[in-house]
Design a protein around this motif. Sequence first.
Motif, PDB file in Angstrom:
ATOM      1  N   CYS A   1      68.107 -33.475  10.377  1.00 42.81           N
ATOM      2  CA  CYS A   1      68.676 -34.697   9.800  1.00 42.81           C
ATOM      3  C   CYS A   1      69.452 -34.505   8.504  1.00 42.81           C
ATOM      4  N   HIS A   2      69.283 -33.366   7.832  1.00 40.05           N
ATOM      5  CA  HIS A   2      69.907 -33.253   6.511  1.00 40.05           C
ATOM      6  C   HIS A   2      71.420 -33.391   6.549  1.00 40.05           C
ATOM      7  N   GLN A   3      72.058 -32.777   7.573  1.00 44.94           N
ATOM      8  CA  GLN A   3      73.517 -32.875   7.653  1.00 44.94           C
ATOM      9  C   GLN A   3      73.960 -34.324   7.832  1.00 44.94           C
ATOM     10  N   ALA A   4      73.198 -35.040   8.671  1.00 40.85           N
ATOM     11  CA  ALA A   4      73.542 -36.448   8.898  1.00 40.85           C
ATOM     12  C   ALA A   4      73.397 -37.248   7.605  1.00 40.85           C
ATOM     13  N   ILE A   5      72.347 -36.961   6.829  1.00 43.72           N
ATOM     14  CA  ILE A   5      72.128 -37.721   5.598  1.00 43.72           C
ATOM     15  C   ILE A   5      73.198 -37.377   4.557  1.00 43.72           C
ATOM     16  N   VAL A   6      73.602 -36.105   4.521  1.00 47.40           N
ATOM     17  CA  VAL A   6      74.699 -35.718   3.616  1.00 47.40           C
ATOM     18  C   VAL A   6      75.949 -36.530   3.960  1.00 47.40           C
ATOM     19  N   ARG A   7      76.211 -36.723   5.270  1.00 48.43           N
ATOM     20  CA  ARG A   7      77.392 -37.498   5.683  1.00 48.43           C
ATOM     21  C   ARG A   7      77.261 -38.964   5.265  1.00 48.43           C
ATOM     22  N   LEU A   8      76.050 -39.491   5.396  1.00 46.42           N
ATOM     23  CA  LEU A   8      75.841 -40.887   4.996  1.00 46.42           C
ATOM     24  C   LEU A   8      76.005 -41.051   3.487  1.00 46.42           C
ATOM     25  N   LEU A   9      75.514 -40.069   2.728  1.00 42.75           N
ATOM     26  CA  LEU A   9      75.684 -40.109   1.269  1.00 42.75           C
ATOM     27  C   LEU A   9      77.162 -39.996   0.915  1.00 42.75           C
ATOM     28  N   ALA A  10      77.889 -39.134   1.646  1.00 46.39           N
ATOM     29  CA  ALA A  10      79.318 -38.955   1.387  1.00 46.39           C
ATOM     30  C   ALA A  10      80.058 -40.267   1.619  1.00 46.39           C
ATOM     31  N   ALA A  11      79.678 -40.966   2.692  1.00 40.85           N
ATOM     32  CA  ALA A  11      80.332 -42.239   2.998  1.00 40.85           C
ATOM     33  C   ALA A  11      80.053 -43.272   1.912  1.00 40.85           C
ATOM     34  N   ALA A  12      78.923 -43.090   1.203  1.00 42.68           N
ATOM     35  CA  ALA A  12      78.573 -44.010   0.108  1.00 42.68           C
ATOM     36  C   ALA A  12      79.181 -43.536  -1.209  1.00 42.68           C
ATOM     37  N   GLY A  13      80.067 -42.569  -1.126  1.00 41.74           N
ATOM     38  CA  GLY A  13      80.753 -42.119  -2.334  1.00 41.74           C
ATOM     39  C   GLY A  13      80.151 -40.892  -2.973  1.00 41.74           C
ATOM     40  N   ARG A  14      79.213 -40.288  -2.290  1.00 42.08           N
ATOM     41  CA  ARG A  14      78.609 -39.067  -2.821  1.00 42.08           C
ATOM     42  C   ARG A  14      79.025 -37.891  -1.955  1.00 42.08           C
ATOM     43  N   GLY A  15      79.847 -37.001  -2.500  1.00 43.67           N
ATOM     44  CA  GLY A  15      80.246 -35.819  -1.753  1.00 43.67           C
ATOM     45  C   GLY A  15      79.081 -34.865  -1.626  1.00 43.67           C
ATOM     46  N   PRO A  16      79.222 -33.852  -0.780  1.00 42.46           N
ATOM     47  CA  PRO A  16      78.149 -32.879  -0.585  1.00 42.46           C
ATOM     48  C   PRO A  16      77.711 -32.222  -1.900  1.00 42.46           C
ATOM     49  N   GLU A  17      78.658 -32.031  -2.824  1.00 41.55           N
ATOM     50  CA  GLU A  17      78.295 -31.415  -4.105  1.00 41.55           C
ATOM     51  C   GLU A  17      77.275 -32.262  -4.835  1.00 41.55           C
ATOM     52  N   GLN A  18      77.596 -33.571  -4.912  1.00 43.76           N
ATOM     53  CA  GLN A  18      76.703 -34.458  -5.652  1.00 43.76           C
ATOM     54  C   GLN A  18      75.401 -34.685  -4.900  1.00 43.76           C
ATOM     55  N   ALA A  19      75.485 -34.708  -3.568  1.00 44.59           N
ATOM     56  CA  ALA A  19      74.288 -34.973  -2.770  1.00 44.59           C
ATOM     57  C   ALA A  19      73.275 -33.862  -2.958  1.00 44.59           C
ATOM     58  N   GLY A  20      73.775 -32.689  -3.287  1.00 40.71           N
ATOM     59  CA  GLY A  20      72.878 -31.587  -3.587  1.00 40.71           C
ATOM     60  C   GLY A  20      72.304 -30.959  -2.344  1.00 40.71           C
ATOM     61  N   ARG A  21      71.667 -29.825  -2.556  1.00 40.20           N
ATOM     62  CA  ARG A  21      70.967 -29.188  -1.455  1.00 40.20           C
ATOM     63  C   ARG A  21      69.510 -29.573  -1.561  1.00 40.20           C
ATOM     64  N   PRO A  22      68.834 -29.637  -0.435  1.00 34.80           N
ATOM     65  CA  PRO A  22      67.405 -29.956  -0.525  1.00 34.80           C
ATOM     66  C   PRO A  22      66.687 -28.789  -1.200  1.00 34.80           C
ATOM     67  N   SER A  23      65.595 -29.079  -1.918  1.00 38.06           N
ATOM     68  CA  SER A  23      64.828 -27.982  -2.506  1.00 38.06           C
ATOM     69  C   SER A  23      64.106 -27.248  -1.371  1.00 38.06           C
ATOM     70  N   ILE A  24      64.372 -25.954  -1.290  1.00 41.41           N
ATOM     71  CA  ILE A  24      63.784 -25.139  -0.230  1.00 41.41           C
ATOM     72  C   ILE A  24      62.471 -24.551  -0.740  1.00 41.41           C
ATOM     73  N   ARG A  25      61.415 -24.687   0.026  1.00 43.57           N
ATOM     74  CA  ARG A  25      60.122 -24.124  -0.347  1.00 43.57           C
ATOM     75  C   ARG A  25      59.535 -23.403   0.856  1.00 43.57           C
ATOM     76  N   PRO A  26      58.820 -22.304   0.602  1.00 47.63           N
ATOM     77  CA  PRO A  26      58.208 -21.577   1.708  1.00 47.63           C
ATOM     78  C   PRO A  26      57.158 -22.443   2.416  1.00 47.63           C
ATOM     79  N   PRO A  27      56.817 -22.150   3.659  1.00 45.36           N
ATOM     80  CA  PRO A  27      57.406 -21.123   4.516  1.00 45.36           C
ATOM     81  C   PRO A  27      58.729 -21.588   5.126  1.00 45.36           C
ATOM     82  N   VAL A  28      59.556 -20.647   5.528  1.00 44.26           N
ATOM     83  CA  VAL A  28      60.861 -20.975   6.088  1.00 44.26           C
ATOM     84  C   VAL A  28      60.687 -21.715   7.420  1.00 44.26           C
ATOM     85  N   ARG A  29      59.740 -21.240   8.195  1.00 44.58           N
ATOM     86  CA  ARG A  29      59.397 -21.935   9.430  1.00 44.58           C
ATOM     87  C   ARG A  29      57.895 -22.206   9.432  1.00 44.58           C
TER      88      ARG A  29
END
Lengths: 408, 101
Positions: free
Chosen positions: B57-85
Motif C-alpha cells: 500500500c505504500h506506493q498507493a498512499i504516496v500517490r494519494l499524498l501527492a494528489a493532496a499536494g505532497r510530493g514523494p519527497e515531502q511524503a517521506g520514506r517509511p521508517s524501515i525497521r528489522p526484520p526485513v521480512r
Amino acid sequence: MASADVIVVGAGVMGCSVAYYLARRSIRVLAIDRGSIGGEASSACDGYVVSQTKSPGAYLALALQSADMLRSLHVELDADVGYRQTGSLIVMRTESECDFMEAHTKALRLQGVSAALLSRDEVREEEPVLSGRLLGASLCPDDGTVDPLALTRALYVNATRLGARFLQGTSVTRVTARHGVWAVETSGGTYEAAAVVLAAGIGLPALMPGEGPRLSMNPLFGQLLVTERLPKVLRHCILDARYIALKHRRAGGGEDHDDPLGAGFGLEQTMHGNVLIGNTREAGKGDRTTSIRGVRAIARQAAEIAPFLRAVHIIRSFGGLRPYTADGMPLVGPVEGQPGLFLCGGHGSDGITLSPMSGKLLAEMLVSGETPAACSWFLPSRLSADARGSDGDPLRQGRKDEAINGLA
Amino acid sequence: MDSPDLGKGRPDSTVICRCEEITLAEIMEAISRGARTLDAVKRQTRAGMGMCQGRTCHQAIVRLLAAAGRGPEQAGRPSIRPPVRPVLLEALDGGEGASTE
C-alpha cells in the motif's frame, strides 16, 4: 495579536491531552509539533495500564486515578481508545523475585490494589501459554491495556472538535516572554499567547527559556517486537518481576548497569491481535533505530517465558525514547518565576497511562492559577528547590521517598 | 495507475491497505486532518502496519499524498525497521537458524 489563549508545544499523547482538557474549558488552543500527531514516543510504546509496576505512594495514587479515567474515556471521546481490562500478571523466575513481589504486593494492597500472589499451578490456570518453569506470579485483575495510537488520535480529534488548532511539521525554535505575552518562534512564523505549555517530551529542556530552571532529561530507549496477528491467545498483560525490582531499586529511570540493554520482559496482545513483546531500557541512545542485540535480548526472554512465541512470526521491531527526568518524576505544572509558562512531560515509561490525569490537572492549574499541595511532588518548582538545597542525589532521592511514602 | 490522482473516481470503500483492511476513505480522512507523511498516515489509520509492512500500500498512499499536494519527497520514506521480512521468533532467539547478524 494573540494567536490563541494557550500554545501547546508538542502534540504527542501529553500535548493532545492538555489541548483536549483546555479546549473542554473553552480555552483557545494552538498546538504545534515539529512532526506529526503522536509521532515520537507516544506511538512507539506498549499500552500497559498496570498498577503493579508502580511505586506505592503518591505516584501510584496518580496512576490509579488516571487508569480510572482511561476506563470511561471512550464515552466522552466517542471513540474506542482500545482500553481492555485484561488484568496483569507479574511473573517470577527466581526466589529473590518472589521475596520482592511478596513485599511489593503487600504494599500495593495497603493502597487498595487487589494484587494477589499465585502459585505455579494457578499461573498455568490463569494463563495456560506461559512456561511451566515460572515460580509464580502476582495477579491484579483491575489492570489493563490501552491502544496508544487510538488514545492519542481520539484526544487529538476531540480537541480539534472543540476548536483547538494543530500545526504539524512546524518546529518551535524559541520560546520567550515579551511584555507579558509569550512568543513562540517557529519555522512557520511567530505565534503569541498568554500562556505556553511545553509538552515536548525529551525535547523539553531545549525549549526552556533562558532564565528558567535548568532541566535535564535522561531518555531511556525501549525496543519492542510486534508479531503477526493471532487469535486470542493471551488473557493478561504480562510483565516480569525482575524489571519491577530493578525499577524500584533505583532513582530515576532505573537503568541496569549490569545489563546495558536493561531488558525487562513485557507481553500483551493488542486489540488488533498482534502480540507486543518488550522492552529494553537503554541509556545514552540518541536515535530510534532498533538493534539486533536488543531484538535478540527480547526474543530470548519471550521464548523462555512464553514458549509458544517461538513459532510465531515477528513482523517488526520498533522503539521509542522514554523521557525520564533527573528524579524520575513527571513535570506537570507552572514554572516558578515565569508567569504563564507550564510544563507537562517527563513521564518516563508511564506517559500513556498518566496522560489523561496529567492533561486534566495541567488544565485545572492553568485555569485556576492554583497548585494544590497534593501536586507538589510533580511540580516543576521542586527542581529549583533542589538547586537551592544541594546539588547531590540524596535530596532528590529523599524527595522521591517522601513522595512515595507520603500518600496524598 | 496512470493518473497521479489515484483516488479520483474510486469508491470510498476501495481497500488500500489489504493487511489491515484500510479503505480509501480512511486514508483521505487522515490526509484531510493534516497527515502529511507516510508515517503520519500510518499512525492515524494503521495502513502499512500489517503482515507486509506496507509493501503493497505504500506506493498507493504516496500517490494519494501527492494528489493532496505532497510530493514523494515531502511524503517521506517509511521508517524501515528489522526484520526485513516476517521471521519466526525462534530465529531471533540465538537458536538454530539465527543468521540475522
